[in-house]
Motif scaffolding. Structure first.
Motif, PDB file in Angstrom:
ATOM      1  N   TYR A   4      96.257 -16.335 -27.304  1.00 28.18           N
ATOM      2  CA  TYR A   4      97.391 -17.393 -27.276  1.00 28.18           C
ATOM      3  C   TYR A   4      96.830 -18.608 -27.638  1.00 28.18           C
ATOM      4  CZ  TYR A   4      94.707 -19.678 -23.373  1.00 28.18           C
ATOM      5  OH  TYR A   4      93.484 -20.291 -22.768  1.00 28.18           O
ATOM      6  N   ARG A   5      97.799 -19.445 -28.424  1.00 26.83           N
ATOM      7  CA  ARG A   5      97.483 -20.768 -28.945  1.00 26.83           C
ATOM      8  C   ARG A   5      98.292 -21.752 -28.340  1.00 26.83           C
ATOM      9  NH1 ARG A   5      93.176 -19.140 -30.063  1.00 26.83           N
ATOM     10  NH2 ARG A   5      92.658 -18.048 -32.156  1.00 26.83           N
ATOM     11  N   MET A   6      97.722 -22.680 -28.113  1.00 23.84           N
ATOM     12  CA  MET A   6      98.444 -24.172 -27.677  1.00 23.84           C
ATOM     13  C   MET A   6      98.335 -25.127 -28.622  1.00 23.84           C
ATOM     14  SD  MET A   6      97.432 -26.095 -24.025  1.00 23.84           S
ATOM     15  CE  MET A   6      95.850 -26.647 -24.594  1.00 23.84           C
ATOM     16  N   VAL A   7      99.703 -25.732 -28.838  1.00 27.57           N
ATOM     17  CA  VAL A   7      99.855 -26.856 -29.606  1.00 27.57           C
ATOM     18  C   VAL A   7     100.142 -28.056 -28.874  1.00 27.57           C
ATOM     19  CG1 VAL A   7     101.558 -27.792 -31.480  1.00 27.57           C
ATOM     20  CG2 VAL A   7     101.161 -25.228 -31.267  1.00 27.57           C
ATOM     21  N   ARG A   8      99.203 -28.969 -29.108  1.00 28.69           N
ATOM     22  CA  ARG A   8      99.199 -30.206 -28.365  1.00 28.69           C
ATOM     23  C   ARG A   8     100.547 -31.075 -28.725  1.00 28.69           C
ATOM     24  NH1 ARG A   8      94.134 -31.970 -26.803  1.00 28.69           N
ATOM     25  NH2 ARG A   8      92.505 -30.256 -27.320  1.00 28.69           N
ATOM     26  N   THR A   9     100.811 -31.845 -27.552  1.00 24.16           N
ATOM     27  CA  THR A   9     102.147 -32.508 -27.775  1.00 24.16           C
ATOM     28  C   THR A   9     102.032 -33.722 -28.818  1.00 24.16           C
ATOM     29  OG1 THR A   9     101.170 -34.144 -26.177  1.00 24.16           O
ATOM     30  CG2 THR A   9     102.630 -32.294 -25.455  1.00 24.16           C
ATOM     31  N   GLU A  10     100.590 -33.950 -29.256  1.00 22.50           N
ATOM     32  CA  GLU A  10     100.474 -35.007 -30.459  1.00 22.50           C
ATOM     33  C   GLU A  10     101.089 -34.436 -31.701  1.00 22.50           C
ATOM     34  OE1 GLU A  10      98.356 -34.319 -28.022  1.00 22.50           O
ATOM     35  OE2 GLU A  10      97.949 -36.139 -27.228  1.00 22.50           O
ATOM     36  N   PHE A  11     101.276 -33.320 -31.626  1.00 23.16           N
ATOM     37  CA  PHE A  11     101.848 -32.396 -33.037  1.00 23.16           C
ATOM     38  C   PHE A  11     103.110 -33.142 -33.451  1.00 23.16           C
ATOM     39  CE2 PHE A  11     105.050 -29.669 -34.581  1.00 23.16           C
ATOM     40  CZ  PHE A  11     104.446 -29.094 -35.932  1.00 23.16           C
ATOM     41  N   TRP A  12     104.037 -33.647 -32.374  1.00 24.76           N
ATOM     42  CA  TRP A  12     105.321 -34.168 -32.796  1.00 24.76           C
ATOM     43  C   TRP A  12     105.213 -35.807 -33.156  1.00 24.76           C
ATOM     44  CZ3 TRP A  12     108.601 -30.503 -33.720  1.00 24.76           C
ATOM     45  CH2 TRP A  12     108.576 -29.422 -33.136  1.00 24.76           C
ATOM     46  N   LYS A  13     104.076 -36.358 -32.759  1.00 20.02           N
ATOM     47  CA  LYS A  13     103.874 -37.854 -32.924  1.00 20.02           C
ATOM     48  C   LYS A  13     103.000 -38.049 -34.484  1.00 20.02           C
ATOM     49  CE  LYS A  13     103.136 -38.720 -28.264  1.00 20.02           C
ATOM     50  NZ  LYS A  13     102.262 -39.425 -27.208  1.00 20.02           N
ATOM     51  N   ASN A  14     102.665 -36.980 -35.050  1.00 15.79           N
ATOM     52  CA  ASN A  14     102.100 -37.047 -36.530  1.00 15.79           C
ATOM     53  C   ASN A  14     102.949 -37.513 -37.440  1.00 15.79           C
ATOM     54  OD1 ASN A  14     100.914 -36.458 -38.780  1.00 15.79           O
ATOM     55  ND2 ASN A  14      99.753 -34.891 -38.001  1.00 15.79           N
ATOM     56  N   PRO A  15     102.693 -38.477 -38.139  1.00 12.99           N
ATOM     57  CA  PRO A  15     103.775 -39.135 -39.150  1.00 12.99           C
ATOM     58  C   PRO A  15     104.129 -37.907 -40.052  1.00 12.99           C
ATOM     59  CG  PRO A  15     101.798 -40.436 -38.728  1.00 12.99           C
ATOM     60  CD  PRO A  15     101.424 -39.325 -37.886  1.00 12.99           C
ATOM     61  N   ILE A  16     103.199 -37.227 -40.486  1.00 13.94           N
ATOM     62  CA  ILE A  16     103.548 -36.176 -41.769  1.00 13.94           C
ATOM     63  C   ILE A  16     104.599 -35.069 -40.941  1.00 13.94           C
ATOM     64  CG2 ILE A  16     102.646 -34.275 -42.991  1.00 13.94           C
ATOM     65  CD1 ILE A  16     100.039 -35.551 -43.072  1.00 13.94           C
ATOM     66  N   VAL A  17     104.630 -34.986 -39.802  1.00 12.38           N
ATOM     67  CA  VAL A  17     105.461 -34.136 -39.033  1.00 12.38           C
ATOM     68  C   VAL A  17     106.776 -34.677 -39.025  1.00 12.38           C
ATOM     69  CG1 VAL A  17     105.945 -32.299 -36.999  1.00 12.38           C
ATOM     70  CG2 VAL A  17     103.660 -32.470 -38.346  1.00 12.38           C
ATOM     71  N   SER A  18     106.626 -35.883 -38.486  1.00 15.54           N
ATOM     72  CA  SER A  18     107.907 -36.546 -37.960  1.00 15.54           C
ATOM     73  C   SER A  18     108.771 -37.165 -39.228  1.00 15.54           C
ATOM     74  CB  SER A  18     107.609 -37.607 -36.729  1.00 15.54           C
ATOM     75  OG  SER A  18     106.681 -38.561 -37.472  1.00 15.54           O
ATOM     76  N   GLU A  19     108.103 -37.727 -40.183  1.00 14.87           N
ATOM     77  CA  GLU A  19     108.616 -38.315 -41.033  1.00 14.87           C
ATOM     78  C   GLU A  19     108.980 -37.640 -42.330  1.00 14.87           C
ATOM     79  OE1 GLU A  19     106.424 -41.915 -41.757  1.00 14.87           O
ATOM     80  OE2 GLU A  19     106.508 -42.583 -39.488  1.00 14.87           O
ATOM     81  N   THR A  20     108.066 -36.549 -42.865  1.00 15.90           N
ATOM     82  CA  THR A  20     108.151 -36.244 -43.993  1.00 15.90           C
ATOM     83  C   THR A  20     108.425 -34.567 -44.184  1.00 15.90           C
ATOM     84  OG1 THR A  20     105.897 -35.392 -44.334  1.00 15.90           O
ATOM     85  CG2 THR A  20     106.252 -37.463 -44.819  1.00 15.90           C
ATOM     86  N   MET A  21     108.390 -33.882 -42.898  1.00 14.23           N
ATOM     87  CA  MET A  21     108.835 -32.547 -42.774  1.00 14.23           C
ATOM     88  C   MET A  21     110.518 -32.391 -42.468  1.00 14.23           C
ATOM     89  SD  MET A  21     105.534 -30.307 -40.827  1.00 14.23           S
ATOM     90  CE  MET A  21     104.122 -30.511 -41.618  1.00 14.23           C
ATOM     91  N   THR A  22     110.864 -31.391 -43.024  1.00 13.39           N
ATOM     92  CA  THR A  22     112.213 -30.856 -42.888  1.00 13.39           C
ATOM     93  C   THR A  22     112.002 -29.907 -41.715  1.00 13.39           C
ATOM     94  OG1 THR A  22     111.970 -28.868 -44.272  1.00 13.39           O
ATOM     95  CG2 THR A  22     112.577 -30.869 -45.284  1.00 13.39           C
ATOM     96  N   PRO A  23     113.243 -29.628 -40.962  1.00 10.66           N
ATOM     97  CA  PRO A  23     113.183 -28.736 -40.013  1.00 10.66           C
ATOM     98  C   PRO A  23     112.566 -27.385 -40.145  1.00 10.66           C
ATOM     99  CG  PRO A  23     115.389 -29.896 -39.861  1.00 10.66           C
ATOM    100  CD  PRO A  23     114.357 -30.325 -41.057  1.00 10.66           C
ATOM    101  N   GLU A  24     112.938 -26.975 -41.434  1.00 14.89           N
ATOM    102  CA  GLU A  24     112.356 -25.782 -41.825  1.00 14.89           C
ATOM    103  C   GLU A  24     110.802 -25.796 -42.101  1.00 14.89           C
ATOM    104  OE1 GLU A  24     113.555 -22.181 -44.949  1.00 14.89           O
ATOM    105  OE2 GLU A  24     113.228 -24.094 -45.849  1.00 14.89           O
ATOM    106  N   ASP A  25     110.254 -26.933 -42.475  1.00 18.80           N
ATOM    107  CA  ASP A  25     108.893 -27.167 -42.605  1.00 18.80           C
ATOM    108  C   ASP A  25     108.241 -27.254 -41.197  1.00 18.80           C
ATOM    109  OD1 ASP A  25     108.990 -27.483 -45.245  1.00 18.80           O
ATOM    110  OD2 ASP A  25     109.034 -29.898 -45.211  1.00 18.80           O
ATOM    111  N   LYS A  26     108.631 -27.874 -40.093  1.00 23.04           N
ATOM    112  CA  LYS A  26     108.143 -27.779 -38.861  1.00 23.04           C
ATOM    113  C   LYS A  26     108.145 -26.657 -38.188  1.00 23.04           C
ATOM    114  CE  LYS A  26     110.026 -32.500 -38.057  1.00 23.04           C
ATOM    115  NZ  LYS A  26     110.991 -33.250 -37.351  1.00 23.04           N
ATOM    116  N   TYR A  27     109.129 -25.542 -38.502  1.00 21.72           N
ATOM    117  CA  TYR A  27     109.203 -24.361 -37.947  1.00 21.72           C
ATOM    118  C   TYR A  27     108.111 -23.417 -38.788  1.00 21.72           C
ATOM    119  CZ  TYR A  27     110.946 -19.503 -37.397  1.00 21.72           C
ATOM    120  OH  TYR A  27     111.181 -18.208 -37.195  1.00 21.72           O
TER     121      TYR A  27
END
Length: 335
Positions: A4-27
């Motif tokens: 199993y792998r755990m993704v930290r909640t900070e994942f969603w606070k990362n500026p790259i993720v929140s500002e530059t990624m499309t929904p498909e990128d995040k998936y």
């Protein structure tokens, strides 16, 4: 044992993720972080075909996403030779705890990595000194291997390669192989562009040509896939489609898409809807240096057998007909 792998909640606070990624990128990024092939070290072996299967995407979509994460987001690296993928921030996000069990696991997994440059790539973001030092010890092995390979070639020179560029001597390392392959691809692409310019002299220097070329390539890929799917070559045969599409870039044809469609059309006409039959046709044309549809058509026209004239069964007399009752006197005129 299940992994199993755990993704930290900070994942969603990362500026790259929140500002530059499309929904498909995040998936796609979440898949790269949590799929069953992930390891403790952030480097694992996986094929694009497997990614496409897991995500329900086409190979072409996965290829585009990979390029986006390598060139635009700069979050991963991928070695197409060893099929190894490395995640840049894996160490910063996951490797916080040391201890013997963890270090033994990391050491064991690092030994399985073929492309050691990926270890150096991941180590750059590791914050814990103990773990980063373990990664760096494998990077030193990579450097020592390169030096050893160079010394070996210097000690036992092969005169057959005296005129070959020095970079050829580093091909025994994965990195050397990759760089050499890239150089060959660039040279091949440059040569192909020169041929295309000679074939179509109306093309002028234009800053928009590169974008137009990419758009045209996308259209060509779409047309090829539609022809393949709609003509019974195998809708689910993704691997075969991928191999055929590689001819758009890797062949010497000046009209690659048109020629590939022509080859598939011939395969349909002969009821041989198989990849090896189509590739056999393409290789024959390459061997004959037929690089355009016009050259192929002219060659096929020349190869048509000349029809034999139908022999007439009617007989004709040679000369005038001899009257009935005529008698030949052989002594006439001797006196």
């Amino acid at each position: 044992m299940a992994k199993y792998r755990m993704v930290r909640t900070e994942f969603w606070k990362n500026p790259i993720v929140s500002e530059t990624m499309t929904p498909e990128d995040k998936y796609f990024y979440l898949y790269l972080l949590t799929n069953p092939h992930t390891t403790q070290i952030g480097i694992y072996r996986i094929t694009k075909k497997q990614m496409a299967f897991d995500l329900g995407y086409t190979i072409e979509s996965v290829h585009s996403l990979m390029e986006r994460f390598i060139e635009h987001h700069k979050l991963i690296r991928y070695n197409p030779v060893t099929r190894e993928l490395a995640i840049k921030n894996w160490g910063k996000d996951n490797l916080h705890k040391g201890g013997k069990p963890v270090m033994d696991c990391i050491n064991s997994e690092l030994k399985e990595v073929e492309d050691l440059s990926l270890i150096s790539y991941v180590s750059e973001t590791i914050l814990k000194d103990e773990i980063r030092s373990l990664y760096e010890s494998f990077c030193k092995q990579d450097l020592e291997r390169e030096v050893s390979d160079q010394d070996e070639h210097d000690t036992y020179p092969d005169t057959e390669y005296d005129e070959v560029d020095d970079t050829f001597m580093h091909q025994n390392t994965i990195r050397g192989q990759k760089e050499n392959e890239k150089e060959k691809e660039k040279e091949k692409e440059k040569e192909k562009q020169q041929q295309q310019k000679a074939f179509n002299p109306n093309i002028e220097n234009n800053p928009e040509i590169e974008d137009q070329s990419q758009n045209q390539k996308s259209k060509d890929v779409k047309e090829m896939i539609e022809f393949w799917d709609n003509n019974g070559f195998g809708f689910s045969n993704v691997n075969a489609k991928q191999q055929l599409l590689s001819w758009l870039d890797d062949s010497s044809f000046l009209q690659p898409k048109d020629i590939l469609v022509k080859a598939m059309t011939i395969a349909c006409a002969n009821n041989k809807r198989r990849l090896n039959y189509v590739i056999g046709i393409l290789k024959n044309w390459e061997n004959e240096s037929l690089l355009t549809v016009e050259e192929i058509d002219a060659y096929q026209e020349d190869q048509k057998p000349i029809p034999k004239h139908k022999q007439s069964t009617e007989t004709f007399p040679a000369g005038r007909a001899i009257p009935s009752g005529f008698e030949l006197d052989l002594t006439a005129g001797e006196e």
